[in-house]
Each structure stands twice: as structure tokens, then as C-alpha cells.
Motif scaffolding. Structure first.
Motif, short mmCIF file in Angstrom:
data_model
loop_
_atom_site.label_atom_id
_atom_site.label_comp_id
_atom_site.label_asym_id
_atom_site.label_seq_id
_atom_site.Cartn_x
_atom_site.Cartn_y
_atom_site.Cartn_z
N ALA A 155 0.83 -1.21 0.00
CA ALA A 155 0.00 0.00 0.00
C ALA A 155 0.86 1.26 0.00
CB ALA A 155 -0.93 -0.01 1.21
N MET A 156 1.91 1.27 0.81
CA MET A 156 2.79 2.43 0.85
C MET A 156 3.57 2.60 -0.45
SD MET A 156 2.37 4.32 3.47
CE MET A 156 3.80 5.35 3.10
N GLY A 157 3.83 1.49 -1.14
CA GLY A 157 4.44 1.60 -2.46
C GLY A 157 3.52 2.34 -3.43
N LEU A 158 2.22 2.04 -3.36
CA LEU A 158 1.25 2.75 -4.19
C LEU A 158 1.19 4.23 -3.82
CD1 LEU A 158 -1.68 0.14 -4.16
CD2 LEU A 158 0.01 0.52 -5.97
N VAL A 159 1.29 4.51 -2.52
CA VAL A 159 1.28 5.90 -2.06
C VAL A 159 2.48 6.65 -2.62
CG1 VAL A 159 1.56 7.37 -0.02
CG2 VAL A 159 -0.06 5.45 0.02
N ARG A 160 3.66 6.06 -2.53
CA ARG A 160 4.86 6.75 -3.01
C ARG A 160 4.84 6.96 -4.52
NH1 ARG A 160 7.13 3.99 1.48
NH2 ARG A 160 7.30 2.05 0.29
N THR A 161 4.29 5.99 -5.23
CA THR A 161 4.20 6.13 -6.69
C THR A 161 3.29 7.30 -7.05
OG1 THR A 161 4.59 3.78 -7.05
CG2 THR A 161 3.51 4.98 -8.82
N ASP A 162 2.15 7.38 -6.40
CA ASP A 162 1.22 8.47 -6.68
C ASP A 162 1.81 9.81 -6.25
OD1 ASP A 162 -1.82 9.12 -7.33
OD2 ASP A 162 -1.27 10.25 -5.53
N LEU A 163 2.47 9.83 -5.10
CA LEU A 163 3.03 11.08 -4.59
C LEU A 163 4.14 11.59 -5.50
CD1 LEU A 163 3.08 13.20 -2.36
CD2 LEU A 163 4.62 11.69 -1.05
N GLY A 167 3.58 15.28 -6.52
CA GLY A 167 4.40 16.24 -5.81
C GLY A 167 3.65 16.87 -4.66
N GLY A 168 4.35 17.67 -3.86
CA GLY A 168 3.71 18.35 -2.76
C GLY A 168 3.87 17.63 -1.45
N ARG A 169 3.20 18.13 -0.44
CA ARG A 169 3.28 17.58 0.92
C ARG A 169 2.23 16.48 1.10
NH1 ARG A 169 1.72 22.95 3.45
NH2 ARG A 169 0.64 22.96 1.44
N SER A 170 2.49 15.63 2.09
CA SER A 170 1.58 14.48 2.23
C SER A 170 1.53 13.96 3.65
CB SER A 170 1.99 13.35 1.28
OG SER A 170 3.28 12.87 1.65
N VAL A 171 0.41 13.30 3.96
CA VAL A 171 0.19 12.63 5.24
C VAL A 171 -0.35 11.24 4.93
CG1 VAL A 171 -1.16 12.60 7.38
CG2 VAL A 171 -0.27 14.78 6.48
N PHE A 204 7.12 3.23 5.95
CA PHE A 204 6.44 4.52 5.93
C PHE A 204 7.31 5.66 5.41
CE2 PHE A 204 4.37 2.01 9.31
CZ PHE A 204 3.11 1.93 8.76
N ASP A 205 8.39 5.33 4.74
CA ASP A 205 9.23 6.37 4.13
C ASP A 205 8.42 7.14 3.09
OD1 ASP A 205 11.34 5.50 5.64
OD2 ASP A 205 12.36 4.44 4.01
N GLY A 206 8.64 8.44 3.04
CA GLY A 206 8.01 9.25 2.00
C GLY A 206 7.18 10.40 2.51
N PRO A 207 6.04 10.14 3.16
CA PRO A 207 5.17 11.24 3.59
C PRO A 207 5.82 12.14 4.66
CG PRO A 207 3.97 9.17 3.54
CD PRO A 207 5.42 8.82 3.38
N ASP A 208 5.30 13.35 4.76
CA ASP A 208 5.81 14.29 5.75
C ASP A 208 5.39 13.90 7.16
OD1 ASP A 208 7.01 16.56 4.04
OD2 ASP A 208 5.05 16.23 3.13
N TYR A 209 4.24 13.24 7.27
CA TYR A 209 3.78 12.78 8.59
C TYR A 209 3.00 11.49 8.40
CZ TYR A 209 1.62 12.67 13.22
OH TYR A 209 1.23 12.29 14.48
N VAL A 210 3.13 10.56 9.36
CA VAL A 210 2.40 9.30 9.33
C VAL A 210 1.56 9.20 10.60
CG1 VAL A 210 2.55 6.79 9.20
CG2 VAL A 210 4.22 8.20 7.97
N ALA A 211 0.24 9.20 10.44
CA ALA A 211 -0.69 9.12 11.56
C ALA A 211 -1.11 7.67 11.73
CB ALA A 211 -1.91 10.00 11.30
N LEU A 212 -0.70 7.05 12.84
CA LEU A 212 -0.98 5.63 13.06
C LEU A 212 -2.08 5.43 14.10
CD1 LEU A 212 2.65 4.16 13.19
CD2 LEU A 212 1.07 4.18 11.25
N GLU A 223 10.04 11.63 14.80
CA GLU A 223 9.36 12.92 14.75
C GLU A 223 8.14 12.89 13.85
OE1 GLU A 223 8.63 16.87 15.75
OE2 GLU A 223 9.91 15.34 16.65
N ARG A 224 8.17 12.07 12.80
CA ARG A 224 7.08 12.12 11.82
C ARG A 224 6.19 10.87 11.83
NH1 ARG A 224 7.54 9.46 7.20
NH2 ARG A 224 9.34 8.06 7.06
N ILE A 225 6.44 9.91 12.72
CA ILE A 225 5.64 8.69 12.79
C ILE A 225 5.14 8.53 14.22
CG2 ILE A 225 5.54 6.22 12.38
CD1 ILE A 225 7.93 6.47 10.54
N ARG A 226 3.82 8.61 14.43
CA ARG A 226 3.30 8.63 15.79
C ARG A 226 1.96 7.89 15.91
NH1 ARG A 226 5.52 13.21 18.95
NH2 ARG A 226 7.16 14.15 17.67
#
Length: 393
Positions: A155-163, A167-171, A204-212, A223-226
Motif C-alpha cells: 500500500a505504501m508503495g502505491l502511495v509513493r508512486t502516486d506522490l 508532488g507536494g506535501r503528504s500525510v 512509511f518512508d516518503g510522507p511528511d507525517y504518518v498518523a498511526l 518525529e514524523r511517525i506517531r
């Protein structure tokens, strides 16, 4: 952009047989107030909105009221489903909600963000519903999905491909058990620890913040995974864990800061330990008389009706366990051997009491009662001696 990260509301969950709906309603009202006071732009709810796949009607009402309050406070709301939610029911609920609320339950939408703009441009919110491998293999044919780790990594591979294309910021928003969470942090009641279901942080590499979501205790894995944890205490194992949410700020370059916003605890949780007499009378327990109480009484023998007696002092006593401070060492005798050693009915009863009460025999009052009952059984003149027929083979 200001983002409030919350999760694991578990609407409908009980606490040792007691409803938590009204307590949760009050806490979520405070959450909405914080959204208004802090000018939050987006609220992210990372799974387990409901506690059951078949919530009661009152649970839907609470959810609708809470989401409307968050929107009225000025926030866009993005909700994902967790392992306790029914994605179908939560998804159906989304069709009845107004603009400004996005409910992500369909694995087919993974990699397609909810995009929300601020003064610096778009922020892409990638919701990942709970991915049970056996249930999502058909979604991505040809992809090996035997574990949740594999499912989340895909799923995160799909996220990174789309991002990469947008471009831009992401969560990213995910409901899973991530590596680095200690068992003492309030692990959700049906998660497997230490096995194949652990998702590495590198996923979870890639997004600016990961909300778990999924873990009921607050936890920062970087700092970005919580994890925000649950807004209520749902077990005594969480008693010392703070309740609240993360306030995340993004600037033009990405993650700019993270702040913890505490939520009120409607009724504190307390563990108490001592002899039953101490628990009922000792002043050191006075400060927790109005708390949810988990009591451990340490008398050598079980006591009569401990829950009722404790609730006279602690009206919200929820659990009682007998855990003697001193446990009788085994003497190697079986119960049958104890019976054979007894020379009278009185000794037979004493042997039974010693056997089942951690070595504690009859009290003086109990001995007097036993003598009276034996005398009455023998017509008032018996000796209490066992006949040969009374001795078990």
C-alpha cells in the motif's frame, strides 16, 4: 496547515460491563472545542472508530454528532477504518455525511489521496484502511500478501508512486502494529506482537507525517511517525497512559512541528492492593474512592463477598482478584491423602479448608459453627468421629 491526529475511538466498547458512550461523548466534545480554539484545518481519525462490526444504533448517533461537531469547528475530517470497524458499515455511513468528511474504507482507493489545499498549496492525505491479507489479496492479484507487513508495504508503495507523480506535501494514515512499540504501551487487545504482523518503520518512508492507529497508548516512533492512542482508557493496563491527540503543523516545506494536546479523563483508573481489611478502611486509599478501581486483596484465604464489600467504599470497583502475599508451600500430600489422615469429621472438614484456602484452616467462629452442625447432625450427642464407612476409599 494544522492537523489533529486522533484514533481508536472504539465507540460502543464497554469497560468491565459499563457503557462508555457518555464518557466518550464528553471527551469528543472537548476534542471539537480544541479544534475550534487551535484553528485546526484537518482532523485525521486513524481507524477503529467503532468497537464492533455491528454497532448499536446509539453508536451511529454518537459518531454522526462527533463528526458534525468537528466540521462545525472548522475542520475537514478524514477517517479510515480499523480492524474493529466494519468497512462496509462505516463506508455506508459516509454516504450520509456532508461535505468536509471523507471516510476511507475501500482498499481499491489506496494510493488515491484526499487532497486539501492551504496557502502553500495542496496536502495529500493517503488513507490506508486496515488491510487483512486474506481479505485484500483479490484487490491486488499477483502480489504476495501473506502478512500485514506485506500488505502495508505494498500500500505504501502505491502511495509513493502516486506522490511522486503529484508532488507536494503528504500525510499517510494507517492502522497497524508498527515496529518499535513496546508491549507496555497498551497494545490493542487482539494484535499479534513480535510476529509477521509487525510493520517496519521503513515501510512509511516518503510522507511528511504518518498518523498511526491500533495502539491505545501515545507513542512517537520518530518525529514524523506517531500513535495518538485512544481518547478514553479502555483497560486498567492503560491507567498511567495520557489521553489526547497530536497537533501537527505543516509549513511550505513539510513537517514544522508536533504538539501533544491532552484530553480530560472522565474517571481516573486506579489499582489498589492490600488485605481486604486495609482496602476497606485504610486512609491511604481515600483519594481513589471515586475512581475506577481494580482491587487485589492479599489475605491468605479467600474472603466472603469481596466485590460487594469493596463497592461500599469504592462504588466504581470494577475488578477484584485474590492474590495472597504468602502462598503455602506444597507438602506433597494429595487431597485424598489428607482425608485418610483425618480421624474425625471435624478433622476432615479442617483438611478440606486447609486444602482449598491456601493452608488456612477454620477460624474460631467457623470452628464453633462446625462443632454445632456436627453435634446437631449426630442428634446432639455425637463425638464427630468418622465411622469406617465414611472414610473414602
Amino acid at each position: 496547515m494544522r492537523i489533529l491526529h486522533t484514533s481508536d475511538w472504539h465507540i460502543g466498547r464497554s469497560f468491565h460491563g459499563h457503557s462508555t458512550l457518555e464518557a466518550l461523548r464528553g471527551v469528543l466534545e472537548v476534542l471539537a472545542q480544541q479544534v475550534r480554539e487551535r484553528s485546526v484545518d484537518v482532523v485525521v481519525v486513524a481507524g477503529d472508530v467503532f468497537d464492533s462490526a455491528v454497532p448499536a444504533a446509539a453508536c451511529y448517533s454518537l459518531l454522526s454528532d462527533a463528526l458534525r461537531a468537528l466540521c462545525d469547528a472548522g475542520a475537514h475530517v478524514v477517517v479510515t477504518s480499523g480492524n474493529h470497524d466494519s468497512s462496509a458499515r462505516l463506508g455506508f455511513q459516509s454516504a450520509l455525511l456532508r461535505d468536509g468528511i471523507d471516510v476511507v474504507t475501500d482498499p481499491l482507493t489506496v494510493g488515491t489521496p484526499v487532497t486539501i489545499d492551504d496557502v502553500h498549496g495542496p496536502v495529500h492525505f493517503y488513507g490506508i484502511p486496515y488491510l487483512e491479507p486474506a481479505l485484500v489479496r483479490h484487490v491486488w492479484p499477483g502480489v504476495e500478501l501473506r502478512t500485514q507487513r506485506q500488505a502495508v508495504e505494498h500500500a505504501m508503495g502505491l502511495v509513493r508512486t502516486d506522490l511522486a507523480a503529484r508532488g507536494g506535501r503528504s500525510v499517510a494514515i494507517s492502522h497497524c502494529f508498527a515496529a518499535g512499540v513496546a508491549p507496555t504501551q497498551g497494545v490493542e487487545r487482539d494484535i499479534q506482537q513480535g510476529g509477521l504482523d509487525v510493520v517496519p518503520l521503513s515501510a512509511f518512508d516518503g510522507p511528511d507525517y504518518v498518523a498511526l492507529g491500533h495502539i491505545h497508548g501515545r507513542n512517537d516512533l520518530g518525529e514524523r511517525i506517531r500513535y495518538s492512542g485512544a481518547p478514553l482508557h479502555y483497560s486498567f493496563g492503560e491507567a498511567d497512559k495520557p489521553r489526547g491527540s497530536w497537533l501537527v503543523e505543516l509549513d511550505a516545506r513539510g513537517l514544522a512541528g508536533v504538539e501533544w494536546l491532552a484530553l480530560p479523563v472522565p474517571r481516573r483508573l486506579a489499582r489498589v492492593s492490600g488485605s481486604l481489611e486495609e482496602l476497606l478502611a485504610d486512609e491511604r486509599f481515600a483519594e481513589v474512592e471515586d475512581a475506577w478501581v481494580s482491587a487485589r486483596y492479599t489475605d491468605a484465604a479467600p474472603q466472603r463477598d469481596p466485590m460487594r464489600r469493596l463497592q461500599e467504599r469504592f462504588p466504581h470497583c470494577a475488578t477484584v482478584v485474590h492474590a495472597p502475599d504468602v502462598v503455602r508451600e506444597a507438602d506433597g500430600l494429595t487431597y485424598a491423602e489428607r482425608v485418610h489422615e483425618a480421624k474425625s469429621d471435624r478433622e476432615l472438614i479442617e483438611a478440606f479448608l486447609v486444602h482449598v484456602r491456601n493452608g488456612v484452616g477454620a477460624t474460631e467462629a467457623e470452628s464453633e459453627l462446625i462443632r454445632g452442625l456436627l453435634a446437631e447432625h449426630a442428634g446432639g450427642a455425637g463425638t464427630g468421629e468418622k465411622s469406617s464407612e465414611e472414610v473414602p476409599a
